[in-house]
Motif scaffolding. Structure first.
Motif, PDB file in Angstrom:
ATOM      1  N   ARG A  90     -11.020   2.347   0.458  1.00  0.00           N
ATOM      2  CA  ARG A  90     -11.404   3.508   1.798  1.00  0.00           C
ATOM      3  C   ARG A  90     -12.849   2.824   2.465  1.00  0.00           C
ATOM      4  O   ARG A  90     -12.900   1.606   2.141  1.00  0.00           O
ATOM      5  CB  ARG A  90     -12.236   4.168   0.379  1.00  0.00           C
ATOM      6  CG  ARG A  90     -13.021   2.796  -1.333  1.00  0.00           C
ATOM      7  CD  ARG A  90     -13.509   3.548  -2.163  1.00  0.00           C
ATOM      8  NE  ARG A  90     -14.466   2.905  -3.440  1.00  0.00           N
ATOM      9  CZ  ARG A  90     -14.484   1.721  -3.479  1.00  0.00           C
ATOM     10  NH1 ARG A  90     -14.551   1.095  -2.168  1.00  0.00           N
ATOM     11  NH2 ARG A  90     -15.093   1.135  -4.800  1.00  0.00           N
TER      12      ARG A  90
ATOM     13  N   PRO B 241       0.423  -1.367  -0.369  1.00  0.00           N
ATOM     14  CA  PRO B 241      -0.296   0.359  -0.345  1.00  0.00           C
ATOM     15  C   PRO B 241       0.980   1.542  -0.227  1.00  0.00           C
ATOM     16  O   PRO B 241       2.029   0.796   0.422  1.00  0.00           O
ATOM     17  CB  PRO B 241      -0.883   0.121   1.646  1.00  0.00           C
ATOM     18  CG  PRO B 241      -0.333  -1.242   2.224  1.00  0.00           C
ATOM     19  CD  PRO B 241       0.544  -1.918   1.327  1.00  0.00           C
ATOM     20  N   PRO B 242       0.781   2.302  -0.828  1.00  0.00           N
ATOM     21  CA  PRO B 242       1.133   3.784  -0.066  1.00  0.00           C
ATOM     22  C   PRO B 242       1.858   3.851   1.248  1.00  0.00           C
ATOM     23  O   PRO B 242       0.430   3.447   1.905  1.00  0.00           O
ATOM     24  CB  PRO B 242      -0.021   4.362  -0.929  1.00  0.00           C
ATOM     25  CG  PRO B 242      -1.231   3.847  -1.603  1.00  0.00           C
ATOM     26  CD  PRO B 242      -1.536   2.631  -0.952  1.00  0.00           C
TER      27      PRO B 242
ATOM     28  N   SER C 269      -0.710   5.150   4.358  1.00  0.00           N
ATOM     29  CA  SER C 269      -2.102   4.960   3.560  1.00  0.00           C
ATOM     30  C   SER C 269      -3.225   4.616   4.886  1.00  0.00           C
ATOM     31  O   SER C 269      -4.151   4.331   4.840  1.00  0.00           O
ATOM     32  CB  SER C 269      -2.393   4.244   2.504  1.00  0.00           C
ATOM     33  OG  SER C 269      -2.219   2.529   2.854  1.00  0.00           O
TER      34      SER C 269
ATOM     35  N   HIS D  96      -3.231  -0.254  -2.911  1.00  0.00           N
ATOM     36  CA  HIS D  96      -3.736   0.415  -2.820  1.00  0.00           C
ATOM     37  C   HIS D  96      -4.636   1.417  -1.372  1.00  0.00           C
ATOM     38  O   HIS D  96      -4.320   0.245  -0.713  1.00  0.00           O
ATOM     39  CB  HIS D  96      -5.111   1.157  -4.184  1.00  0.00           C
ATOM     40  CG  HIS D  96      -6.354  -0.558  -3.850  1.00  0.00           C
ATOM     41  ND1 HIS D  96      -7.214   0.399  -2.704  1.00  0.00           N
ATOM     42  CD2 HIS D  96      -6.496  -1.949  -4.122  1.00  0.00           C
ATOM     43  CE1 HIS D  96      -8.026  -1.053  -2.143  1.00  0.00           C
ATOM     44  NE2 HIS D  96      -6.895  -1.833  -3.220  1.00  0.00           N
ATOM     45  N   THR D  97      -5.153   2.522  -1.187  1.00  0.00           N
ATOM     46  CA  THR D  97      -5.207   3.178  -0.435  1.00  0.00           C
ATOM     47  C   THR D  97      -6.485   2.486  -0.188  1.00  0.00           C
ATOM     48  O   THR D  97      -7.088   2.714  -1.040  1.00  0.00           O
ATOM     49  CB  THR D  97      -5.259   4.980  -0.475  1.00  0.00           C
ATOM     50  OG1 THR D  97      -3.699   4.985  -0.481  1.00  0.00           O
ATOM     51  CG2 THR D  97      -5.776   5.618   1.028  1.00  0.00           C
TER      52      THR D  97
END
Length: 137
Positions: free
Chosen positions: A81, A28-29, A32, A78-79
């Motif tokens: 949500r 992940p970034p 994040s 990925h981040t």
């Protein structure tokens, strides 16, 4: 009678671009999520507002039989949500992607499988890394 507490045989480590066995992987970034907020959650218990940050995978032998040892973590690249909806029982008629999954995975509405936002399909015994809605920013 005392309440039973489920323990999961999982080793959770910080995201890394390389596994202990030397395999390269996506992470992940940076920044994040807060690692202290991560929880292990059965797929059926995902609620609206929970953020999914990864999956927990069982180990398999060379013939794809489950190996009796701790499971490993795969973080999403990925981040995450927050989920718009909670987990729901798999319904192959929900959308084209669900119909595709039913065909490819050979599962039906009464298979015990679950789906979450984006119609990602998970086995009934799947564990996910989540940040509970109470801890999402």
């Amino acid at each position: 009678m005392p309440e039973l507490i489920p323990f999961h045989r999982v080793i959770v480590r910080a995201p890394s671009t390389e596994t202990a066995s030397g395999w390269r992987m996506a992470t992940p970034p940076e920044g994040s999520f807060d690692p202290a907020a991560v929880r292990i959650t059965p797929v059926a218990e995902i609620r609206p507002g929970d953020a999914l940050v990864g999956t927990i995978q069982p180990h398999y032998d060379h013939q794809l039989n489950p190996v009796d040892r701790a499971q490993w973590v795969s973080y999403f690249s990925h981040t995450s949500r927050p989920q718009a909806g909670g987990a729901r029982p798999f319904n192959p008629g929900h959308c084209d992607w669900c119909t595709h999954n039913a065909y490819v995975l050979g599962i039906s509405a009464d298979s015990g499988y679950w789906t979450v936002d984006g119609c990602t399909t998970y086995r009934p015994d799947m564990l996910l890394l989540t940040i509970p809605r109470e801890l999402t920013a």
